[in-house]
Design a protein around this motif. Structure first.
Motif, PDB file in Angstrom:
ATOM      1  N   ARG A 179      -3.789   5.805  -3.815  1.00 41.07           N
ATOM      2  CA  ARG A 179      -4.479   4.204  -3.960  1.00 41.07           C
ATOM      3  C   ARG A 179      -6.009   4.796  -3.840  1.00 41.07           C
ATOM      4  O   ARG A 179      -5.686   5.905  -3.358  1.00 41.07           O
ATOM      5  N   GLN A 180      -6.961   4.276  -3.936  1.00 41.34           N
ATOM      6  CA  GLN A 180      -8.254   4.134  -4.229  1.00 41.34           C
ATOM      7  C   GLN A 180      -8.658   4.427  -2.555  1.00 41.34           C
ATOM      8  O   GLN A 180     -10.201   4.845  -2.540  1.00 41.34           O
ATOM      9  N   ASN A 219      -7.427  -2.123  -6.314  1.00 40.62           N
ATOM     10  CA  ASN A 219      -7.560  -1.154  -6.086  1.00 40.62           C
ATOM     11  C   ASN A 219      -9.027  -0.455  -5.438  1.00 40.62           C
ATOM     12  O   ASN A 219      -9.820   0.266  -6.334  1.00 40.62           O
ATOM     13  N   SER A 220      -9.316  -0.725  -4.354  1.00 42.79           N
ATOM     14  CA  SER A 220     -11.174   0.330  -4.582  1.00 42.79           C
ATOM     15  C   SER A 220     -11.379  -0.085  -2.814  1.00 42.79           C
ATOM     16  O   SER A 220     -10.848  -0.587  -1.662  1.00 42.79           O
ATOM     17  N   ASP A 221     -11.974   1.046  -2.806  1.00 42.30           N
ATOM     18  CA  ASP A 221     -12.537   1.477  -1.441  1.00 42.30           C
ATOM     19  C   ASP A 221     -13.343   0.648  -1.041  1.00 42.30           C
ATOM     20  O   ASP A 221     -13.383   0.214   0.395  1.00 42.30           O
ATOM     21  N   HIS A 236       2.675   1.991  -3.070  1.00 43.85           N
ATOM     22  CA  HIS A 236       1.572   2.145  -4.986  1.00 43.85           C
ATOM     23  C   HIS A 236       0.898   3.295  -4.360  1.00 43.85           C
ATOM     24  O   HIS A 236      -0.381   3.482  -4.230  1.00 43.85           O
ATOM     25  N   LEU A 237       1.193   4.260  -3.939  1.00 41.95           N
ATOM     26  CA  LEU A 237       0.224   5.612  -3.525  1.00 41.95           C
ATOM     27  C   LEU A 237       0.323   6.413  -3.971  1.00 41.95           C
ATOM     28  O   LEU A 237       1.487   6.570  -5.432  1.00 41.95           O
ATOM     29  N   TRP A 295       1.185  -1.325   0.077  1.00 37.96           N
ATOM     30  CA  TRP A 295      -0.197  -0.483  -0.072  1.00 37.96           C
ATOM     31  C   TRP A 295       0.757   1.331   0.658  1.00 37.96           C
ATOM     32  O   TRP A 295       0.897   1.923  -1.141  1.00 37.96           O
ATOM     33  N   ILE A 337      -6.418  -5.259   0.004  1.00 39.33           N
ATOM     34  CA  ILE A 337      -5.667  -4.549   0.169  1.00 39.33           C
ATOM     35  C   ILE A 337      -4.401  -4.389  -1.350  1.00 39.33           C
ATOM     36  O   ILE A 337      -3.945  -3.644  -2.002  1.00 39.33           O
TER      37      ILE A 337
END
Length: 374
Positions: A174-175, A242-244, A171-172, A168, A238
């Motif tokens: 993120r969503q 890449n999804s809230d 790979h900022l 995480w 995570i």
């Protein structure tokens, strides 16, 4: 929960599939059931096209309000609604919230982002240590004392949580965020690539050890479920997506539900003061814990933490957030500068939960925890 004579089931200890913390049905519902529910919601989200947008509003009430925020207030049944426990450590239980507030104001006075960043990393530490704590309780329940076994178990749970977090950070953006956008700092992407082989190696070592234990007739299904569900939910929520929405459903349920089960069970089975002296006796010589009808207690427990969670979120929305007038009403305008005092105050229950969780479940300093690990 299955019971006899309308009473909550007593702990069963070592069984056919290994030791259980509560009982086989309760452990399976709390750990496996919560993970299955999370993955079912994830599958539904994929089918409904929810994985590429913010979590819909209908997820906020059952997941955030009734599980994530509510489980914080479950700590009250372990500490603040128990006069005997309050009297045992008044400095910790009284000074802890005050310390959290003072530090929160100090951080917020520097910047609101610093405040949320520190709170986010405290939350991360808390989430990781909770998963480690479940494994430690299962080890104690099984009477495991071997050093290498502890290293492998600890390594597996830390790998299962730390690698996704490292990914995480590498790979900022993120969503999704832990609390607010920007609350995590950026790390080089190379770190996650270098860490992946170690992640696989540690989890493989755990799998091999688990298979050997099963072949030797010493299975630990409960502990294996905790490790496996942590691996799956943290990786899927995570790394894979890449999804809230994916992060929300996989992160909240497996954390909040088992914790509420633990607090409710402990509250129901904590020995009365007259029984505390028996904790030094062998398990076979102790009097059976007092049985209580658990349905009324469960209703009171859930209603209390839900009401407190609603009250907190109502104040957040009225004074600072103003995101859900459909649930909380229009709120009111906060005078300039008041957020410095209000935001840290409203965060006190959460910060106190993080702080106290490092003390109230330690077996050495909490004699009543022997009712869990005997």
């Amino acid at each position: 929960m299955t019971t006899a004579s309308s009473s909550i089931a007593t702990p069963t200890g070592q069984g056919r599939w290994g030791p259980w913390l509560f009982s086989a049905p309760v452990d399976l519902l709390a750990f496996l059931g919560s993970a299955v529910l999370a993955l079912m919601l994830l599958a539904y989200g994929g089918w409904a096209g929810l994985l590429h947008e913010a979590s819909p509003e209908w997820t906020w009430v059952p997941l955030v309000l009734l599980i994530d925020v509510a489980h914080v207030y479950a700590t009250g049944f372990r500490v603040y609604f128990d006069r005997q426990e309050l009297a045992r450590r008044p400095l910790l239980y009284g000074g802890g919230p005050l310390l959290c507030y003072v530090l929160g104001v100090a951080l917020y006075s520097e910047s609101d982002l610093l405040f949320w960043r520190v709170l986010a990393y405290l939350a991360v530490f808390h989430f990781i240590r909770q998963q480690y704590g479940w494994v430690a309780l299962y080890r104690a329940r099984a009477g495991e004392r071997d050093g290498w076994g502890k290293r492998i178990d600890s390594g597996a749970i830390y790998a299962a949580t730390l690698y996704p977090l490292l990914y995480w950070h590498a790979h900022l953006p993120r969503q999704f965020a832990w609390f607010v956008d920007g609350d995590f700092g950026q790390l080089p992407a190379l770190l996650s690539r270098l860490a992946f082989p170690f992640y696989v190696a540690v989890l493989t070592a755990y799998a091999i050890r688990s298979v050997l234990q099963w072949r030797r007739g010493r299975p630990q299904l409960g502990k294996d479920i905790v490790v496996a569900t942590t691996v799956v939910c943290w990786y899927v929520g995570i790394v894979s997506f890449n999804s809230d929405y994916a992060f929300t459903v996989t992160n909240i349920i497996i954390h909040g539900v088992p914790y509420m089960v633990l607090v409710f069970w402990f509250w129901q089975f904590k020995p009365a003061p007259s029984q505390t002296s028996q904790l030094s006796l062998p398990a076979a010589d102790r009097a059976a814990p007092e049985r209580r009808s658990w349905w009324p207690a469960l209703v009171m427990f859930v209603a209390t933490i839900w009401l407190l969670a609603y009250a907190e979120e109502l104040l957040w929305d009225w004074t600072i957030l103003r995101e859900r007038p459909w649930l909380f009403g229009p709120g009111f305008r906060t005078p300039d500068g008041w957020q410095l005092w209000i935001a840290p105050l409203l965060a006190v229950p959460q910060a106190t939960h993080y702080l106290l969780d490092g003390f109230i479940w330690r077996r050495r300093s909490n004699p009543d925890m022997r009712t869990v690990t005997r």
